[in-house]
Design a protein around this motif. Structure first.
Motif, short mmCIF file in Angstrom:
data_model
loop_
_atom_site.label_atom_id
_atom_site.label_comp_id
_atom_site.label_asym_id
_atom_site.label_seq_id
_atom_site.Cartn_x
_atom_site.Cartn_y
_atom_site.Cartn_z
N LEU A 23 37.52 39.96 32.31
CA LEU A 23 38.68 40.73 32.74
C LEU A 23 39.03 40.41 34.19
CD1 LEU A 23 40.64 43.08 31.83
CD2 LEU A 23 39.08 44.58 33.07
N ASP A 24 38.02 40.35 35.06
CA ASP A 24 38.25 40.01 36.46
C ASP A 24 38.89 38.62 36.60
OD1 ASP A 24 37.19 42.44 37.30
OD2 ASP A 24 35.21 41.61 37.75
N ALA A 25 38.39 37.66 35.82
CA ALA A 25 38.93 36.30 35.87
C ALA A 25 40.39 36.29 35.41
CB ALA A 25 38.09 35.36 35.01
N CYS A 26 40.71 37.06 34.39
CA CYS A 26 42.08 37.14 33.90
C CYS A 26 43.00 37.73 34.96
CB CYS A 26 42.12 37.98 32.62
SG CYS A 26 43.76 38.09 31.86
N GLN A 27 42.54 38.78 35.63
CA GLN A 27 43.36 39.39 36.68
C GLN A 27 43.60 38.42 37.83
OE1 GLN A 27 41.24 43.03 37.52
NE2 GLN A 27 42.24 44.11 35.83
N VAL A 28 42.59 37.66 38.19
CA VAL A 28 42.76 36.65 39.25
C VAL A 28 43.77 35.59 38.80
CG1 VAL A 28 41.60 34.76 40.47
CG2 VAL A 28 40.50 37.00 40.30
N GLU A 29 43.62 35.12 37.56
CA GLU A 29 44.53 34.10 37.03
C GLU A 29 45.99 34.59 37.02
OE1 GLU A 29 45.56 32.19 32.71
OE2 GLU A 29 43.45 32.55 33.16
N LYS A 30 46.18 35.84 36.64
CA LYS A 30 47.53 36.39 36.55
C LYS A 30 48.01 36.99 37.87
CE LYS A 30 47.62 37.18 31.59
NZ LYS A 30 47.50 35.80 31.37
N GLN A 31 47.14 36.95 38.89
CA GLN A 31 47.44 37.44 40.23
C GLN A 31 47.86 38.91 40.22
OE1 GLN A 31 50.23 34.66 41.93
NE2 GLN A 31 48.71 33.05 42.02
N VAL A 32 47.06 39.73 39.52
CA VAL A 32 47.26 41.18 39.52
C VAL A 32 45.95 41.83 39.94
CG1 VAL A 32 49.09 41.19 37.78
CG2 VAL A 32 46.72 41.40 37.04
N ARG A 33 46.05 43.01 40.56
CA ARG A 33 44.85 43.73 40.98
C ARG A 33 44.36 44.68 39.90
NH1 ARG A 33 45.32 46.21 46.74
NH2 ARG A 33 43.19 46.70 46.12
N SER A 34 45.23 44.94 38.91
CA SER A 34 44.91 45.86 37.84
C SER A 34 45.67 45.43 36.60
CB SER A 34 45.35 47.27 38.25
OG SER A 34 45.41 48.11 37.13
N CYS A 35 45.13 45.77 35.45
CA CYS A 35 45.84 45.47 34.20
C CYS A 35 47.18 46.20 34.13
CB CYS A 35 44.99 45.85 33.00
SG CYS A 35 43.53 44.82 32.80
N MET A 36 47.28 47.31 34.84
CA MET A 36 48.53 48.09 34.83
C MET A 36 49.71 47.26 35.35
SD MET A 36 47.53 50.83 33.46
CE MET A 36 48.76 52.06 33.71
N GLY A 37 49.45 46.26 36.17
CA GLY A 37 50.51 45.43 36.71
C GLY A 37 50.82 44.21 35.87
N CYS A 38 50.17 44.09 34.71
CA CYS A 38 50.34 42.91 33.86
C CYS A 38 51.33 43.19 32.73
CB CYS A 38 48.99 42.52 33.26
SG CYS A 38 49.04 41.02 32.24
N GLU A 39 52.15 42.21 32.44
CA GLU A 39 53.15 42.36 31.37
C GLU A 39 52.52 42.44 29.98
OE1 GLU A 39 54.29 37.64 30.73
OE2 GLU A 39 55.45 38.83 32.17
N LYS A 40 51.28 42.00 29.83
CA LYS A 40 50.60 42.02 28.53
C LYS A 40 49.69 43.23 28.36
CE LYS A 40 50.58 37.08 27.75
NZ LYS A 40 49.77 35.96 27.29
N LEU A 41 49.88 44.25 29.17
CA LEU A 41 49.01 45.42 29.19
C LEU A 41 48.70 45.97 27.80
CD1 LEU A 41 47.57 47.78 30.68
CD2 LEU A 41 49.78 48.93 30.71
N LEU A 42 49.71 46.16 26.98
CA LEU A 42 49.51 46.80 25.67
C LEU A 42 49.15 45.82 24.56
CD1 LEU A 42 52.42 49.40 25.84
CD2 LEU A 42 50.00 49.72 26.39
#
Length: 65
Positions: free
Chosen positions: A20-39
């Motif tokens: 999960l941490d690696a994915c957030q780094v890759e997508k340049q977000v600090r939290s999944c809440m800021g990701c377009e693929k959240l749901l």
């Protein structure tokens, strides 16, 4: 906590947290809440499952918070 002290559920949780941490780094977000693929995110879903499994040690059931 050393690897010897971790049970299989904690080891799985640690691995999923790293993914999960690696994915957030890759997508340049600090939290999944800021990701377009959240749901619709397999990485996040696997992490959430690992959290619940580590809490219940795989026995299933509900949690009261």
């Amino acid at each position: 906590m050393s690897e010897q002290m971790l049970d299989e559920w904690q080891i799985a949780l640690k691995q999923k947290k790293s993914e999960l941490d690696a994915c957030q780094v890759e997508k340049q977000v600090r939290s999944c809440m800021g990701c377009e693929k959240l749901l619709d995110c397999e990485v996040r879903d696997a992490y959430i499952k690992a959290v619940y499994d580590s809490m219940s040690k795989g026995a299933g059931g509900g949690f009261e918070f």
